[in-house]
Design a protein around this motif. Sequence first.
Motif, PDB file in Angstrom:
ATOM      1  N   ALA A   1      58.829  64.014  71.654  1.00  0.00           N
ATOM      2  CA  ALA A   1      60.407  64.006  71.936  1.00  0.00           C
ATOM      3  C   ALA A   1      61.242  64.950  71.420  1.00  0.00           C
ATOM      4  CB  ALA A   1      60.683  62.493  71.527  1.00  0.00           C
ATOM      5  N   ALA A   2      60.536  66.115  71.518  1.00  0.00           N
ATOM      6  CA  ALA A   2      61.100  67.276  71.023  1.00  0.00           C
ATOM      7  C   ALA A   2      62.362  67.669  71.541  1.00  0.00           C
ATOM      8  CB  ALA A   2      60.073  68.627  71.182  1.00  0.00           C
ATOM      9  N   ALA A   3      62.729  67.516  72.717  1.00  0.00           N
ATOM     10  CA  ALA A   3      64.130  67.714  73.224  1.00  0.00           C
ATOM     11  C   ALA A   3      65.363  66.758  72.920  1.00  0.00           C
ATOM     12  CB  ALA A   3      64.295  67.875  74.759  1.00  0.00           C
ATOM     13  N   GLY A   4      64.906  65.806  72.056  1.00  0.00           N
ATOM     14  CA  GLY A   4      65.856  65.006  71.639  1.00  0.00           C
ATOM     15  C   GLY A   4      66.846  65.118  70.560  1.00  0.00           C
TER      16      GLY A   4
ATOM     17  N   VAL B   1      55.168  73.466  67.862  1.00  0.00           N
ATOM     18  CA  VAL B   1      54.707  73.033  69.332  1.00  0.00           C
ATOM     19  C   VAL B   1      55.480  71.789  69.532  1.00  0.00           C
ATOM     20  CG1 VAL B   1      53.037  72.461  70.853  1.00  0.00           C
ATOM     21  CG2 VAL B   1      52.468  74.171  69.085  1.00  0.00           C
ATOM     22  N   GLY B   2      56.193  71.821  70.598  1.00  0.00           N
ATOM     23  CA  GLY B   2      56.969  70.570  71.046  1.00  0.00           C
ATOM     24  C   GLY B   2      56.594  70.164  72.465  1.00  0.00           C
ATOM     25  N   CYS B   3      56.577  68.802  72.709  1.00  0.00           N
ATOM     26  CA  CYS B   3      56.210  68.335  74.202  1.00  0.00           C
ATOM     27  C   CYS B   3      57.753  67.465  74.347  1.00  0.00           C
ATOM     28  CB  CYS B   3      55.277  67.464  74.245  1.00  0.00           C
ATOM     29  SG  CYS B   3      55.191  65.975  73.272  1.00  0.00           S
TER      30      CYS B   3
ATOM     31  N   LYS C   1      62.508  70.995  82.694  1.00  0.00           N
ATOM     32  CA  LYS C   1      64.030  71.478  82.333  1.00  0.00           C
ATOM     33  C   LYS C   1      64.124  71.126  80.668  1.00  0.00           C
ATOM     34  CE  LYS C   1      69.104  70.567  82.617  1.00  0.00           C
ATOM     35  NZ  LYS C   1      69.963  69.724  83.290  1.00  0.00           N
ATOM     36  N   LYS C   2      63.447  70.062  80.094  1.00  0.00           N
ATOM     37  CA  LYS C   2      63.500  70.247  78.704  1.00  0.00           C
ATOM     38  C   LYS C   2      62.686  71.023  77.992  1.00  0.00           C
ATOM     39  CE  LYS C   2      64.856  65.252  78.658  1.00  0.00           C
ATOM     40  NZ  LYS C   2      64.606  63.906  78.114  1.00  0.00           N
ATOM     41  N   VAL C   3      61.272  71.467  78.788  1.00  0.00           N
ATOM     42  CA  VAL C   3      60.520  72.394  78.137  1.00  0.00           C
ATOM     43  C   VAL C   3      61.106  73.553  78.171  1.00  0.00           C
ATOM     44  CG1 VAL C   3      58.412  73.527  78.725  1.00  0.00           C
ATOM     45  CG2 VAL C   3      58.312  71.194  78.638  1.00  0.00           C
TER      46      VAL C   3
ATOM     47  N   ASN D   1      68.569  61.904  78.467  1.00  0.00           N
ATOM     48  CA  ASN D   1      69.359  63.146  77.794  1.00  0.00           C
ATOM     49  C   ASN D   1      68.629  64.225  77.118  1.00  0.00           C
ATOM     50  OD1 ASN D   1      68.312  60.899  75.968  1.00  0.00           O
ATOM     51  ND2 ASN D   1      68.881  62.202  74.323  1.00  0.00           N
ATOM     52  N   THR D   2      69.053  65.452  77.144  1.00  0.00           N
ATOM     53  CA  THR D   2      68.470  66.488  76.155  1.00  0.00           C
ATOM     54  C   THR D   2      69.578  66.865  75.008  1.00  0.00           C
ATOM     55  OG1 THR D   2      67.817  67.610  78.254  1.00  0.00           O
ATOM     56  CG2 THR D   2      68.173  69.058  76.333  1.00  0.00           C
TER      57      THR D   2
END
Length: 329
Positions: free
Chosen positions: A150-153, A171-173, A178-180, A321-322
């Motif tokens: 939930a790295a774009a939260g 490292v995020g997922c 778009k969030k990546v 949401n981002t």
Amino acid sequence: MVNAKTWTLRKHFVGFPKFSDFEMKEEQLPETKDGEVLLEAVFLSVDPYMRPYSAVLMKEGDVMIGSQVARVVESKNPSFPVGCYVVASTGWRTHSISDGKDLQLLLTDWPDNIPKSLGLGTIGMPGLTAYYGLMEVCQVKDGDIVLVNAAAGAVGSVVGQIAKIKGFKVVGCAGSDKKVAYLKQIGFDEAFNYKTVSSLAEALKKCSAEGYDCYFDNVGGQFSSVALEQMRVFGRIAVCGGISLYNDTTKQTGPYVQTLMIFKQLRMEGFLVSRWKHKDEETLKQLMAWVKEGKLKYEEHITKGFENMPAAFMGMLKGENTGKAVVAV
């Protein structure tokens, strides 16, 4: 006399929340007494914790829990003069009366060019949660590789950026391309869309063949079952949230972790941000300094209108949401 609008929990959630679970009401507030202030909400927060906490802390008919950035519009308390801004845990309300004990003033040197809504996000509870989970629970050290879901939260995006400020590989997922792209824009070393990869295990290995030392978990469930397999010896897992579980009507079952944790000598720890409340002021100042320096970037998903609180809440649970989900009154 002031009329306050509120959103109440009409029915406890069963599965994913529905509009019919909420009810808007109006109430007339009494006159303020000595030591009290009248607050007017400017921004309100919607957060994942509200979903599980509502089942534990609330009765049907209660005002929905939550925090807000509010302006003091009337004061009989010298600690909170008219015009100042506070963070208040007063729930989903347009106006409220407080004796000041539950209020936190925004930092006194808050710059005009930084939105006060960040007091609910990067320079607020989510930012504190990210900092303490990474620094106090994971206790990151030189050479660590950090994994965040939930790295774009609101929390995850701050975790990753703090880790980069401290010099770690991150490292995020996230759940959309778009969030990546946003994660890469704010400095994540590797990022992937967990919804489109053919194998979560292979995606994690591709991002870090040597495994992970620190795993900041906002999701739980199947993702964590796979991620734990790729922890390095003496790895640490900070369990911040379990959003993949919150709306289940039947509890998920997964692999048992004891054998894996024994042989890899892992440490898994759940935490609440309030544990380090005594450090909040200095930590908020550090977060603000990083924002001012451009090292800590922020993104907000702002919904306009108090009447849209339920929609904003449900949208956040769906991952629309981002960054931080906020409602502007």
